[in-house]
Design a protein around this motif. Sequence first.
Motif, PDB file in Angstrom:
ATOM      1  N   GLY A   9     113.950  30.926 -37.620  1.00 28.44           N
ATOM      2  CA  GLY A   9     112.541  30.617 -37.866  1.00 28.44           C
ATOM      3  C   GLY A   9     111.664  31.353 -36.885  1.00 28.44           C
ATOM      4  N   GLY A  10     110.795  32.216 -37.394  1.00 26.04           N
ATOM      5  CA  GLY A  10     109.969  33.041 -36.523  1.00 26.04           C
ATOM      6  C   GLY A  10     108.905  32.256 -35.787  1.00 26.04           C
ATOM      7  N   SER A  11     108.157  31.413 -36.508  1.00 24.31           N
ATOM      8  CA  SER A  11     107.083  30.648 -35.869  1.00 24.31           C
ATOM      9  C   SER A  11     107.635  29.735 -34.779  1.00 24.31           C
ATOM     10  N   ALA A  12     108.761  29.070 -35.068  1.00 24.06           N
ATOM     11  CA  ALA A  12     109.354  28.153 -34.094  1.00 24.06           C
ATOM     12  C   ALA A  12     109.810  28.900 -32.842  1.00 24.06           C
ATOM     13  N   LEU A  13     110.450  30.047 -33.015  1.00 21.86           N
ATOM     14  CA  LEU A  13     110.955  30.800 -31.865  1.00 21.86           C
ATOM     15  C   LEU A  13     109.809  31.340 -31.013  1.00 21.86           C
ATOM     16  N   ILE A  14     108.793  31.899 -31.660  1.00 19.73           N
ATOM     17  CA  ILE A  14     107.668  32.469 -30.912  1.00 19.73           C
ATOM     18  C   ILE A  14     106.941  31.381 -30.128  1.00 19.73           C
ATOM     19  N   MET A  15     106.680  30.236 -30.757  1.00 13.09           N
ATOM     20  CA  MET A  15     105.970  29.159 -30.079  1.00 13.09           C
ATOM     21  C   MET A  15     106.800  28.572 -28.938  1.00 13.09           C
ATOM     22  N   SER A  16     108.118  28.452 -29.142  1.00 12.08           N
ATOM     23  CA  SER A  16     108.974  27.929 -28.071  1.00 12.08           C
ATOM     24  C   SER A  16     108.955  28.857 -26.857  1.00 12.08           C
ATOM     25  N   LEU A  17     109.043  30.152 -27.087  1.00  7.25           N
ATOM     26  CA  LEU A  17     109.018  31.099 -25.975  1.00  7.25           C
ATOM     27  C   LEU A  17     107.648  31.137 -25.300  1.00  7.25           C
ATOM     28  N   CYS A  18     106.575  30.994 -26.077  1.00  5.38           N
ATOM     29  CA  CYS A  18     105.251  30.925 -25.465  1.00  5.38           C
ATOM     30  C   CYS A  18     105.114  29.660 -24.620  1.00  5.38           C
ATOM     31  N   GLY A  19     105.702  28.546 -25.084  1.00  2.00           N
ATOM     32  CA  GLY A  19     105.707  27.338 -24.275  1.00  2.00           C
ATOM     33  C   GLY A  19     106.448  27.532 -22.963  1.00  2.00           C
ATOM     34  N   SER A  68     102.563  24.106 -38.509  1.00  2.00           N
ATOM     35  CA  SER A  68     103.007  22.894 -37.820  1.00  2.00           C
ATOM     36  C   SER A  68     103.723  23.213 -36.515  1.00  2.00           C
ATOM     37  N   GLU A  69     104.391  24.383 -36.435  1.00  2.00           N
ATOM     38  CA  GLU A  69     105.017  24.795 -35.180  1.00  2.00           C
ATOM     39  C   GLU A  69     103.961  25.204 -34.158  1.00  2.00           C
ATOM     40  N   MET A  70     102.904  25.861 -34.620  1.00  2.00           N
ATOM     41  CA  MET A  70     101.810  26.216 -33.715  1.00  2.00           C
ATOM     42  C   MET A  70     101.129  24.959 -33.183  1.00  2.00           C
ATOM     43  N   ALA A  71     101.046  23.928 -34.052  1.00  2.00           N
ATOM     44  CA  ALA A  71     100.361  22.699 -33.656  1.00  2.00           C
ATOM     45  C   ALA A  71     101.023  22.044 -32.446  1.00  2.00           C
ATOM     46  N   LYS A  72     102.328  22.210 -32.264  1.00  2.00           N
ATOM     47  CA  LYS A  72     103.029  21.574 -31.147  1.00  2.00           C
ATOM     48  C   LYS A  72     102.506  22.090 -29.808  1.00  2.00           C
ATOM     49  N   LEU A  73     102.468  23.402 -29.643  1.00  2.00           N
ATOM     50  CA  LEU A  73     101.992  23.969 -28.379  1.00  2.00           C
ATOM     51  C   LEU A  73     100.498  23.735 -28.201  1.00  2.00           C
TER      52      LEU A  73
END
Length: 433
Positions: A390-400, A158-163
């Motif tokens: 949260g790993g998925s949330a942090l990685i996706m936020s930084l990729c954004g 679901s975190e990946m889905a945001k980006l």
Amino acid sequence: MVSTPTRTRGKDPRDGKPKAPAKPGKKPSGLRGHLRNFWDSLEGKDKTPNSSTYYLILGCALALTAIGIMMVLSASSVEAISEGKSPYADALKQAMFGVVGLIGMYVISRTNVNWMKRLSWWALGGVLVLLVLVQVMGNTVNGNKNWIDIGGITLQPSEMAKLILCIWIAAVLARKQKLLHRWWHVIIPVVPGAGLVIALVMLGNDLGTVIVIAAITAAGLYFAGVPGRMLAIAGIIGAVGAVLGTVSSTNRICRITSWLGTASQTCTDQFDFDFQSTNGMYGLAQGSWTGLGLGQSRQKYNWLPEAHNDFIFAIIGEELGLVGTLVVLILFAILGIAIFRVVVRQTDPFQRTLAGGIMVWLLGQASMNMAVVTQLLPVVGVPLPFISYGGSALIMSLCGIGVVLSLARGQLPPQQRPRFLPRRSPKTARKRT
């Protein structure tokens, strides 16, 4: 014979004096004028693009990530010791995820993000498959079914889905730029695609993520240039859907009634959402102006559930006081202003819609998290970007952030674009040859 006087350029023919320059359009005065000047300075209209916007985005993201790792260490250490684990376990994992996210951010920031258009449909298909797998074989934590283990690695699709939704919506609407005045082209395929993602996330009872995804969808339609009347009707339909989704779940009804102070005894006995929000407010109150000191929180001693995750803002307020919470607020505000400048300077519809979606995602989610902790909103499971565990949330936020940095870098002349390594001088280059 009377000679006709010649007209001199730039001079009044009557007296030969230079003409007064044309008066510019009169700017509004009073409060309206001050608001207009403030908005213009916010957008940076009167300034030529420079690398300051790039470095503001980068600096705020790095600062928030560093604060997050520090606060995860402080908030999780006590519970980790009580469970027989190392007090540094969660902080080290968060730091590792931060390194992975920073690498992704750097790689994306050095590329032209237009390549993402070609992969947007494949990425959406991949995340839909992962969301289905979550419902089939995922893990349930605190009533939410959001996680899946793949090869020993826990992912939160679901975190990946945001980006990915930010990219996909921008790519689809950019191709339909000249057709967005027609209902059919606005609705298809954006609404069914986003609705499918929302439905799969809703099956996992993650109301907070559903709200964020809905906000990303609305932002994509707005920044793509969809007419206002269509947005208003879509908003009404979305509000009706949110009400129906709320009344269809006892858990969600109890969240609302607990927030309003009208919870039944059944809600209190079964869920007790007041316990978490009340202890979060206790933490903020105990912190006062300057806080109890880093590592000195009392609420993290198994009083405040999810102290290192959704309610980490309460621990920041308790240990660092009002000063610490204001620092976090100011960093998010600067980040929002800098990204907004990137958005308003975009002329390409894909890039403008993409940057606008990411801005609403990160800033909207941060606002929701802090509003929940301060009891301005009912308790929903939304992490604080860059800071919550949260790993998925942090990685996706930084990729954004990497995507926005790429767009900010592309707005600068080649000689002003930030470089990872300093450019070699001609003398040094001759010596090496």
